[in-house]
Design a protein around this motif. Structure first.
Motif, PDB file in Angstrom:
ATOM      1  N   ALA A 143       0.853  -1.191   0.000  1.00 21.80           N
ATOM      2  CA  ALA A 143       0.000   0.000   0.000  1.00 21.80           C
ATOM      3  C   ALA A 143       0.884   1.234   0.000  1.00 21.80           C
ATOM      4  O   ALA A 143       1.898   1.284   0.713  1.00 21.80           O
ATOM      5  CB  ALA A 143      -0.901   0.004   1.234  1.00 21.80           C
ATOM      6  N   HIS A 147      -3.229   3.848  -2.332  1.00 23.85           N
ATOM      7  CA  HIS A 147      -3.510   2.794  -3.318  1.00 23.85           C
ATOM      8  C   HIS A 147      -2.875   1.489  -2.869  1.00 23.85           C
ATOM      9  O   HIS A 147      -1.881   1.494  -2.152  1.00 23.85           O
ATOM     10  CB  HIS A 147      -2.935   3.159  -4.698  1.00 23.85           C
ATOM     11  N   THR A 148      -3.450   0.373  -3.320  1.00 26.70           N
ATOM     12  CA  THR A 148      -2.797  -0.919  -3.107  1.00 26.70           C
ATOM     13  C   THR A 148      -2.289  -1.423  -4.458  1.00 26.70           C
ATOM     14  O   THR A 148      -2.895  -1.147  -5.495  1.00 26.70           O
ATOM     15  CB  THR A 148      -3.749  -1.965  -2.490  1.00 26.70           C
ATOM     16  N   GLU A 150      -0.505  -4.898  -6.491  1.00 29.88           N
ATOM     17  CA  GLU A 150      -0.101  -6.301  -6.522  1.00 29.88           C
ATOM     18  C   GLU A 150       1.039  -6.446  -7.528  1.00 29.88           C
ATOM     19  O   GLU A 150       0.873  -6.122  -8.708  1.00 29.88           O
ATOM     20  CB  GLU A 150      -1.284  -7.191  -6.934  1.00 29.88           C
ATOM     21  N   LYS A 185      -7.320  -4.149   1.642  1.00 31.60           N
ATOM     22  CA  LYS A 185      -7.772  -4.156   0.241  1.00 31.60           C
ATOM     23  C   LYS A 185      -9.101  -4.889   0.091  1.00 31.60           C
ATOM     24  O   LYS A 185     -10.049  -4.377  -0.513  1.00 31.60           O
ATOM     25  CB  LYS A 185      -6.717  -4.809  -0.662  1.00 31.60           C
ATOM     26  N   TRP A 186      -9.160  -6.111   0.625  1.00 27.48           N
ATOM     27  CA  TRP A 186     -10.319  -6.961   0.328  1.00 27.48           C
ATOM     28  C   TRP A 186     -11.558  -6.629   1.148  1.00 27.48           C
ATOM     29  O   TRP A 186     -12.678  -6.883   0.700  1.00 27.48           O
ATOM     30  CB  TRP A 186      -9.921  -8.437   0.406  1.00 27.48           C
ATOM     31  N   GLN A 189     -12.918  -4.050  -1.049  1.00 30.63           N
ATOM     32  CA  GLN A 189     -13.511  -4.683  -2.235  1.00 30.63           C
ATOM     33  C   GLN A 189     -14.831  -5.380  -1.905  1.00 30.63           C
ATOM     34  O   GLN A 189     -15.741  -5.429  -2.741  1.00 30.63           O
ATOM     35  CB  GLN A 189     -12.527  -5.696  -2.833  1.00 30.63           C
TER      36      GLN A 189
END
Length: 228
Positions: A143, A147-148, A150, A185-186, A189
């Motif tokens: 992070a 923002h994150t 991958e 993040k999730w 989401q």
């Protein structure tokens, strides 16, 4: 360099010949050459403005002999004569990324190592890697500045290395590590998908396939963020 670029740089093997596609001021190749990790790179971009900026930064770093700038689309700027073994593509959508890789693949450009950072559509990138005999050997979920990101490193192997649905969706190493950023993040989401499902259900003409897809994503996420 920021955390994202530093993490990408750490994923590049020493002694590689690198093509940085969609280069950002050539920060990454400059850092890699300056630190002696690599001695040759191509910094490539589709737009003249950013490439001119990269050229200036490379010259100021005194590395014009070791970092070439190339103007053009995707991997079309790379030739077999360049002997590139490592491709870095960062900061673009997963669909565009796999389109670039597909175009190169169809012209018999099969690179040994890929270091990728899609900013959306990460699952599609992992699926492409699996279908083209790339084995994911490292991932980082970080992070930075709200923002994150991958980051995925994959090596071309002889046989297909199958991933489970969840490994494609979340990332095999990311899923195993489940660092604090994973939950951050999730959980975000999950809320996004729950709101999306509400809106899809409100529509006069319901998109049943999309509704089922979002429901399935919610289930996958809930199983992983609520498993502790």
């Amino acid at each position: 360099m920021n955390l994202r670029l530093n993490t990408l740089a750490n994923m590049v093997d020493s002694g590689s010949r690198v093509a940085d596609i969609g280069t950002d001021h050539a920060y990454l190749p400059i850092e890699l050459v300056k630190n002696g990790k690599i001695d040759y790179a191509i910094a490539s971009d589709i737009a003249k403005g950013p490439l001119d900026n990269a050229k200036t930064d490379i010259a100021e770093a005194g590395l014009s002999d070791q970092i070439e700038t190339r103007l053009g689309s995707g991997l079309e700027t790379v030739t077999h004569a360049d002997q590139i073994d490592t491709v870095v593509i960062a900061g673009m959508g997963g669909k565009l990324m796999t389109d670039i890789l597909d175009t190169a693949w169809s012209k018999d450009y099969h690179f040994d190592t890929l270091v990728l950072e899609p900013n959306i559509g990460e699952a599609g990138v992992r699926n492409w890697l699996m279908m083209h005999n790339y084995k994911i050997i490292a991932e980082k979920l970080i992070a930075e500045a709200g923002h994150t990101y991958e980051l995925i490193k994959a090596k071309l192997v002889k046989e297909k290395h199958d991933l489970t649905e969840k490994e494609i969706f979340f990332g095999p190493f990311i899923l195993r590590e489940k660092n604090p950023v994973f939950y951050q993040k999730w959980q975000g989401q999950l809320v996004y998908n729950q709101k999306l499902l509400q809106n899809l259900n409100k529509a006069k003409k319901k998109d049943v396939n999309r509704i089922n897809e979002v429901k399935h994503h919610i289930q996958l996420i809930e199983e992983e963020v609520n498993d502790d």
